[in-house]
Write a protein that holds these residues in place. Structure first.
Motif, PDB file in Angstrom:
ATOM      1  N   LEU A 196       0.831  -1.204   0.000  1.00  9.77           N
ATOM      2  CA  LEU A 196       0.000   0.000   0.000  1.00  9.77           C
ATOM      3  C   LEU A 196       0.865   1.253   0.000  1.00  9.77           C
ATOM      4  O   LEU A 196       0.593   2.213  -0.725  1.00  9.77           O
ATOM      5  CB  LEU A 196      -0.898  -0.017   1.244  1.00  9.77           C
ATOM      6  CG  LEU A 196      -2.116   0.910   1.200  1.00  9.77           C
ATOM      7  CD1 LEU A 196      -3.110   0.432   0.152  1.00  9.77           C
ATOM      8  CD2 LEU A 196      -2.788   0.970   2.558  1.00  9.77           C
ATOM      9  N   THR A 197       1.923   1.219   0.805  1.00  9.23           N
ATOM     10  CA  THR A 197       2.840   2.368   0.869  1.00  9.23           C
ATOM     11  C   THR A 197       3.423   2.661  -0.512  1.00  9.23           C
ATOM     12  O   THR A 197       3.399   3.794  -0.991  1.00  9.23           O
ATOM     13  CB  THR A 197       4.003   2.067   1.839  1.00  9.23           C
ATOM     14  OG1 THR A 197       3.444   1.809   3.126  1.00  9.23           O
ATOM     15  CG2 THR A 197       4.975   3.229   1.926  1.00  9.23           C
ATOM     16  N   LEU A 198       3.907   1.612  -1.149  1.00  6.35           N
ATOM     17  CA  LEU A 198       4.519   1.791  -2.464  1.00  6.35           C
ATOM     18  C   LEU A 198       3.496   2.290  -3.472  1.00  6.35           C
ATOM     19  O   LEU A 198       3.751   3.223  -4.231  1.00  6.35           O
ATOM     20  CB  LEU A 198       5.114   0.456  -2.935  1.00  6.35           C
ATOM     21  CG  LEU A 198       6.003   0.556  -4.171  1.00  6.35           C
ATOM     22  CD1 LEU A 198       7.282   1.320  -3.853  1.00  6.35           C
ATOM     23  CD2 LEU A 198       6.356  -0.828  -4.691  1.00  6.35           C
ATOM     24  N   MET A 199       2.319   1.687  -3.445  1.00  2.00           N
ATOM     25  CA  MET A 199       1.297   2.053  -4.421  1.00  2.00           C
ATOM     26  C   MET A 199       0.835   3.496  -4.231  1.00  2.00           C
ATOM     27  O   MET A 199       0.759   4.266  -5.179  1.00  2.00           O
ATOM     28  CB  MET A 199       0.110   1.109  -4.297  1.00  2.00           C
ATOM     29  CG  MET A 199      -0.916   1.335  -5.364  1.00  2.00           C
ATOM     30  SD  MET A 199      -2.547   0.861  -4.810  1.00  2.00           S
ATOM     31  CE  MET A 199      -2.923   2.116  -3.629  1.00  2.00           C
ATOM     32  N   PRO A 333      -2.872  -2.713 -14.406  1.00  2.00           N
ATOM     33  CA  PRO A 333      -1.910  -3.811 -14.227  1.00  2.00           C
ATOM     34  C   PRO A 333      -1.077  -3.648 -12.958  1.00  2.00           C
ATOM     35  O   PRO A 333      -0.798  -4.619 -12.262  1.00  2.00           O
ATOM     36  CB  PRO A 333      -1.009  -3.716 -15.466  1.00  2.00           C
ATOM     37  CG  PRO A 333      -1.760  -2.908 -16.445  1.00  2.00           C
ATOM     38  CD  PRO A 333      -2.649  -2.000 -15.674  1.00  2.00           C
ATOM     39  N   ALA A 334      -0.719  -2.401 -12.654  1.00  2.00           N
ATOM     40  CA  ALA A 334       0.111  -2.171 -11.468  1.00  2.00           C
ATOM     41  C   ALA A 334      -0.617  -2.570 -10.191  1.00  2.00           C
ATOM     42  O   ALA A 334       0.005  -2.993  -9.215  1.00  2.00           O
ATOM     43  CB  ALA A 334       0.530  -0.700 -11.408  1.00  2.00           C
ATOM     44  N   LEU A 335      -1.934  -2.427 -10.213  1.00  2.74           N
ATOM     45  CA  LEU A 335      -2.721  -2.746  -9.016  1.00  2.74           C
ATOM     46  C   LEU A 335      -3.094  -4.223  -8.929  1.00  2.74           C
ATOM     47  O   LEU A 335      -3.571  -4.686  -7.891  1.00  2.74           O
ATOM     48  CB  LEU A 335      -4.002  -1.901  -8.988  1.00  2.74           C
ATOM     49  CG  LEU A 335      -3.802  -0.394  -8.793  1.00  2.74           C
ATOM     50  CD1 LEU A 335      -5.139   0.328  -8.854  1.00  2.74           C
ATOM     51  CD2 LEU A 335      -3.138  -0.119  -7.453  1.00  2.74           C
ATOM     52  N   ALA A 336      -2.879  -4.952 -10.027  1.00  5.78           N
ATOM     53  CA  ALA A 336      -3.299  -6.360 -10.084  1.00  5.78           C
ATOM     54  C   ALA A 336      -2.793  -7.179  -8.886  1.00  5.78           C
ATOM     55  O   ALA A 336      -3.534  -8.011  -8.351  1.00  5.78           O
ATOM     56  CB  ALA A 336      -2.838  -6.983 -11.399  1.00  5.78           C
ATOM     57  N   PRO A 351       3.679 -19.925  -8.874  1.00  2.41           N
ATOM     58  CA  PRO A 351       4.065 -19.449 -10.224  1.00  2.41           C
ATOM     59  C   PRO A 351       3.466 -18.085 -10.573  1.00  2.41           C
ATOM     60  O   PRO A 351       4.155 -17.235 -11.131  1.00  2.41           O
ATOM     61  CB  PRO A 351       3.509 -20.540 -11.148  1.00  2.41           C
ATOM     62  CG  PRO A 351       3.460 -21.758 -10.289  1.00  2.41           C
ATOM     63  CD  PRO A 351       3.161 -21.299  -8.901  1.00  2.41           C
ATOM     64  N   LEU A 352       2.213 -17.882 -10.208  1.00  5.19           N
ATOM     65  CA  LEU A 352       1.572 -16.596 -10.521  1.00  5.19           C
ATOM     66  C   LEU A 352       2.288 -15.453  -9.789  1.00  5.19           C
ATOM     67  O   LEU A 352       2.530 -14.380 -10.365  1.00  5.19           O
ATOM     68  CB  LEU A 352       0.083 -16.622 -10.107  1.00  5.19           C
ATOM     69  CG  LEU A 352      -0.662 -15.310 -10.325  1.00  5.19           C
ATOM     70  CD1 LEU A 352      -0.747 -14.946 -11.804  1.00  5.19           C
ATOM     71  CD2 LEU A 352      -2.070 -15.381  -9.726  1.00  5.19           C
ATOM     72  N   VAL A 353       2.633 -15.724  -8.550  1.00  7.16           N
ATOM     73  CA  VAL A 353       3.314 -14.717  -7.742  1.00  7.16           C
ATOM     74  C   VAL A 353       4.685 -14.402  -8.355  1.00  7.16           C
ATOM     75  O   VAL A 353       5.077 -13.237  -8.459  1.00  7.16           O
ATOM     76  CB  VAL A 353       3.463 -15.213  -6.284  1.00  7.16           C
ATOM     77  CG1 VAL A 353       4.316 -14.239  -5.475  1.00  7.16           C
ATOM     78  CG2 VAL A 353       2.099 -15.380  -5.640  1.00  7.16           C
ATOM     79  N   VAL A 354       5.385 -15.455  -8.781  1.00  8.77           N
ATOM     80  CA  VAL A 354       6.705 -15.246  -9.401  1.00  8.77           C
ATOM     81  C   VAL A 354       6.559 -14.425 -10.683  1.00  8.77           C
ATOM     82  O   VAL A 354       7.319 -13.475 -10.915  1.00  8.77           O
ATOM     83  CB  VAL A 354       7.378 -16.608  -9.702  1.00  8.77           C
ATOM     84  CG1 VAL A 354       8.671 -16.398 -10.501  1.00  8.77           C
ATOM     85  CG2 VAL A 354       7.681 -17.336  -8.398  1.00  8.77           C
ATOM     86  N   PHE A 355       5.566 -14.785 -11.498  1.00  8.71           N
ATOM     87  CA  PHE A 355       5.349 -14.051 -12.748  1.00  8.71           C
ATOM     88  C   PHE A 355       5.071 -12.572 -12.457  1.00  8.71           C
ATOM     89  O   PHE A 355       5.655 -11.677 -13.077  1.00  8.71           O
ATOM     90  CB  PHE A 355       4.177 -14.651 -13.532  1.00  8.71           C
ATOM     91  CG  PHE A 355       3.762 -13.789 -14.690  1.00  8.71           C
ATOM     92  CD1 PHE A 355       4.518 -13.749 -15.858  1.00  8.71           C
ATOM     93  CD2 PHE A 355       2.631 -12.976 -14.608  1.00  8.71           C
ATOM     94  CE1 PHE A 355       4.151 -12.931 -16.917  1.00  8.71           C
ATOM     95  CE2 PHE A 355       2.257 -12.153 -15.663  1.00  8.71           C
ATOM     96  CZ  PHE A 355       3.028 -12.138 -16.812  1.00  8.71           C
ATOM     97  N   LEU A 356       4.167 -12.332 -11.505  1.00  5.79           N
ATOM     98  CA  LEU A 356       3.810 -10.940 -11.188  1.00  5.79           C
ATOM     99  C   LEU A 356       5.016 -10.156 -10.669  1.00  5.79           C
ATOM    100  O   LEU A 356       5.118  -8.942 -10.894  1.00  5.79           O
ATOM    101  CB  LEU A 356       2.689 -10.907 -10.142  1.00  5.79           C
ATOM    102  CG  LEU A 356       1.303 -11.354 -10.622  1.00  5.79           C
ATOM    103  CD1 LEU A 356       0.323 -11.444  -9.449  1.00  5.79           C
ATOM    104  CD2 LEU A 356       0.748 -10.410 -11.680  1.00  5.79           C
ATOM    105  N   LEU A 361       5.403  -4.070 -14.980  1.00  5.39           N
ATOM    106  CA  LEU A 361       4.314  -3.227 -14.475  1.00  5.39           C
ATOM    107  C   LEU A 361       3.811  -3.684 -13.109  1.00  5.39           C
ATOM    108  O   LEU A 361       3.344  -2.877 -12.302  1.00  5.39           O
ATOM    109  CB  LEU A 361       3.147  -3.198 -15.470  1.00  5.39           C
ATOM    110  CG  LEU A 361       3.290  -2.249 -16.657  1.00  5.39           C
ATOM    111  CD1 LEU A 361       2.070  -2.350 -17.557  1.00  5.39           C
ATOM    112  CD2 LEU A 361       3.478  -0.812 -16.202  1.00  5.39           C
ATOM    113  N   THR A 362       3.883  -5.002 -12.865  1.00  7.50           N
ATOM    114  CA  THR A 362       3.380  -5.520 -11.592  1.00  7.50           C
ATOM    115  C   THR A 362       4.521  -5.799 -10.605  1.00  7.50           C
ATOM    116  O   THR A 362       4.263  -6.037  -9.422  1.00  7.50           O
ATOM    117  CB  THR A 362       2.589  -6.823 -11.809  1.00  7.50           C
ATOM    118  OG1 THR A 362       3.407  -7.736 -12.560  1.00  7.50           O
ATOM    119  CG2 THR A 362       1.291  -6.587 -12.542  1.00  7.50           C
ATOM    120  N   ALA A 363       5.743  -5.766 -11.100  1.00  5.48           N
ATOM    121  CA  ALA A 363       6.890  -6.131 -10.254  1.00  5.48           C
ATOM    122  C   ALA A 363       7.061  -5.259  -9.007  1.00  5.48           C
ATOM    123  O   ALA A 363       7.338  -5.793  -7.934  1.00  5.48           O
ATOM    124  CB  ALA A 363       8.173  -6.110 -11.085  1.00  5.48           C
TER     125      ALA A 363
END
Lengths: 425, 306
Positions: A196-199, A333-336, A351-356, A361-363
């Protein structure tokens, strides 16, 4: 360069003074700190009533009884409470029917029905004439019961009867499960707080960037500005200024979190935990300070990436209505990762977490969340930062191509088919 | 004619896609003069101004400012007031003026001091700490002109400087512009107010469809379009004067338009009148058209492809 410095200093000063920035950066942590202490103090008072003094109980009843009503009835079918001292304003009834009649006659506002098998089951029914949310509490009766049952018992043991254990947690590793549920909740809280802080910082600072750029287009001040300053110097000054403000916000918030956990995270948090379960998790938090440098790298790279994209949007937008609409393309995408935050807390290697956490944009939010709850393989961090850095280069290059006088001074928004020509110059 | 050249534009052209906004345009602006840049909407004036200011690059041709290619240092010697203009709406007037002054190379203290001087002169001191949005359109206009002059430039380019001003403030701005010229500064003024060009400007260029339609001293340009006629007021039978072909009532005036026969000079007609006891002359002037009429004629010719 002199122009860039002038723009930087002015934008720094101007945006720092924004009420929204000041409140979000300093006001929110202060409010959170105050709220934690106030709730903690109230909770401490709430849970420390174990006096056997009837006057104290009476005072407590009047001040903190959740029903806030002095007109309480007691029907003791178990006989256990026969000799218990109750507040003077309480009335005893022999039967349920008598008590119901008293409610109907508005002599009492509610009564407690102590079931015949109370000792075995602990069952007590609170009878109210109609639904009352605050009547769900039973702390007065509980205090009376504790006082009664602890008569003649050693005070220390009595205290342990009331508070069998005061928990605190030492987290040996961030992934260790010390106390299943509590640890998981605490981990989720910390992931959520960092994400949340970063976003908030990313989108607030880039939102201001977009606002200042589009304002200059809307007011047509941009024409005077680009007659004095090269567009890229203008843009760079603004990006740097808002980046510094974003960094300041991050530092204040993370500093605030550290302060909150260190000062209010001990007994105060335990007190809160007694009264408001979720906030009591503060007692279990351990901030992963060693990963802060990596978090700052992520902030800087992601800030520059979004600044580049937002500058492109600002250059082609002519009003504050248009800009945020286009920004959704990058914002969504950033909020995904927020949709999957619980997954980050429970299975940070999915795997989904690693991909994100690798996708640029989501990293920023994803990797931040992973880093605070688990150890991430070095190659994943390196790849994630590498991809993000490449995207930053692309975003800045794109901004440099689009953020030019010809585009800034255009009276209308370019069509999609015109964008490649604009980029080509 | 002033000896030094502030702007030298040579054969510049600029296209947007297939649209040629400016086509082989050439002119010069001298120090110590008010130079009017005229033309209908979309003629290419703004594009030309932006090329002079190095906001846009010409496709072909060259522009020199103060005898050299424009640099960042040169930009600090120029003041610019664009047609579509504004300031940060939520920022105090003095603050935004000071900021723009520092972007023009002034120190913060100097920019603030000069801003206060101009605010005083433009009767805006009471609004120094008010937000720009609290100012009327005319007041904002004056504040913007103050920003243009703040850094004591040697060349100012002002686009429609009088729009939104009442007569009193129009007079004030005219005084400021004339004062700037008197100090040797060069002024490029783009406007559609032709009467102001007639009495303020020294020379002009008229651009139509990106090309130069008219260029030269204002009086010379008007004389070029002068009719073979004189305007007179007084008593007498004008048709009896030798050399007069026909007469007409002056359009919008009290005088009479006397059209001269081919080859007859106005001096000759005036001499004739002076010798006639039955003629009392109160006004005698060449039938020079208003700049407005010339403007319309040139634009119409352009539309008709003449």
């Amino acid at each position: 360069m002199a122009h860039m410095l002038t723009v930087f200093l002015y934008e720094l000063k101007r945006n720092f003074r924004r009420p929204g920035f000041l409140f979000t950066t300093f006001g929110v942590p202060v409010l959170l700190f105050l709220a934690t202490n106030v709730i903690g103090d109230l909770a401490a008072q709430n849970t420390s009533i174990n006096s056997t003094d009837p006057e104290a109980i009476q005072e407590f009843t009047e001040q903190f009884d959740p029903t806030m009503s002095p007109n309480v009835g007691l029907v003791d079918l178990s006989g256990v409470f026969g000799e218990v001292t109750v507040p003077d304003t309480w009335q005893r009834f022999d039967t349920d029917e008598e008590a119901r009649a008293a409610i109907a006659a508005e002599v009492i506002d509610l009564y407690y029905l102590i079931e015949a098998d109370y000792l075995e089951t602990g069952d007590v029914i609170t009878v109210v004439p109609e639904f009352q949310m605050n009547a769900m509490g039973d702390s007065t009766l509980s205090s009376i019961a504790r006082q009664y049952f602890s008569q003649g018992v050693d005070p220390d043991i009595a205290a342990r009867i009331v508070y069998p254990a005061i928990y605190s947690e030492e987290n040996l590793t961030l992934t260790a499960t010390v106390d299943g549920k509590v640890n998981e909740d605490a981990t989720f809280l910390i992931v959520y707080a960092f994400a949340l802080t970063l976003m908030v910082t990313l989108f607030m600072t880039n939102g201001y960037l977009m606002q200042t750029l589009i304002e200059e287009k809307e007011t047509r001040l941009v024409e005077i500005l680009v007659s004095m300053v090269r567009p890229l110097h203008l843009l760079a000054g603004k990006i740097l200024a808002l980046g510094v403000l974003g960094l300041l916000q991050i530092v204040v918030w993370i500093g605030g979190m550290i302060l909150l956990v260190n000062i209010a995270g001990g007994q105060q948090a335990q007190n809160i935990g007694e009264a408001v379960g979720a906030l009591g998790l503060l007692a279990n938090l351990q901030l992963p300070l060693d990963i802060l440098p990596i978090l700052l790298v992520y902030f800087l790279l992601s800030y520059l990436m979004f600044a580049g994209f937002y500058s492109v949007i600002s250059a082609i937008s002519n009003s504050m209505r248009e800009g945020p609409q286009y920004a959704v393309v990058f914002m969504l995408p950033a909020l995904a990762p927020f949709y999957f935050l619980s997954l980050f807390a429970t299975t940070p290697d999915a795997p989904l977490v690693v991909f994100l956490s690798l996708f640029p944009l989501t990293a920023p939010i994803s990797m931040t969340a992973r880093l605070v709850v688990s150890e991430v393989p070095f190659w994943q961090i390196a790849l994630s930062i590498g991809l993000l850095a490449l995207t930053v280069v692309f975003a800045i290059w794109l901004a440099a191509r689009v953020f030019r006088a010809g585009v800034l001074l255009a009276g209308n928004v370019p069509k999609l088919k015109d964008i490649p020509a604009i980029i080509r110059g | 004619m002033p000896s030094t050249t502030a702007i030298k534009v040579e054969h510049i052209s600029k296209s947007y896609g297939n649209f040629r906004a400016v086509d082989d345009l050439t002119f010069e602006v001298y120090n110590g003069e008010i130079f009017a840049m005229l033309g209908p909407n979309g003629a290419g004036k703004s594009t030309t101004i932006r090329m002079i200011l190095d906001i846009l690059k010409p496709d072909t041709g060259s522009i020199e400012i103060f005898g050299a290619r424009i640099t960042d240092a040169t930009k600090n010697r120029i003041g610019y007031l664009p047609e579509e203009r504004g300031l940060y709406r939520g920022v105090p007037v003095l603050e935004v003026m000071t900021y723009l002054g520092t972007l023009k190379g002034l120190s913060r203290a100097d920019a603030r001091k000069r801003s206060l001087t101009y605010l005083e002169r433009f009767d805006l001191m009471a609004f120094a700490k008010k937000k720009v949005s609290d100012l009327s359109k005319g007041m904002q206009q004056k504040a913007q002109l103050a920003v243009t002059l703040l850094h004591d430039p040697e060349l100012i380019i002002i686009d429609e400087p009088f729009s939104g001003l009442d007569p009193v403030n129009t007079l004030l701005i005219e005084e400021v512009i004339k004062e700037f010229r008197a100090k040797g500064g060069a002024i490029v003024m783009s406007t559609h107010q032709m009467y102001q060009v007639e009495y303020l400007a020294d020379r002009l260029v008229m651009i139509n469809k990106g090309t130069q339609a008219l260029y030269g001293k204002v009086d010379e340009v008007r004389s070029r379009y002068a009719l073979p006629a004189v305007i007179v007021e007084g008593k007498g039978d004008w048709t009896t004067i030798p050399g007069i072909e026909r007469t007409e009532k002056e359009d919008g005036g009290r005088g009479t338009l006397l059209f001269l026969k081919h080859g007859v000079e106005p001096d000759h007609v005036l001499a004739q009148m002076a010798q006639r006891p039955d003629v009392q002359l109160q006004r005698f002037e060449l039938a020079v058209p208003r700049l407005n009429d010339i403007f319309i004629e040139v634009v119409e010719q352009g539309r008709n492809g003449a």
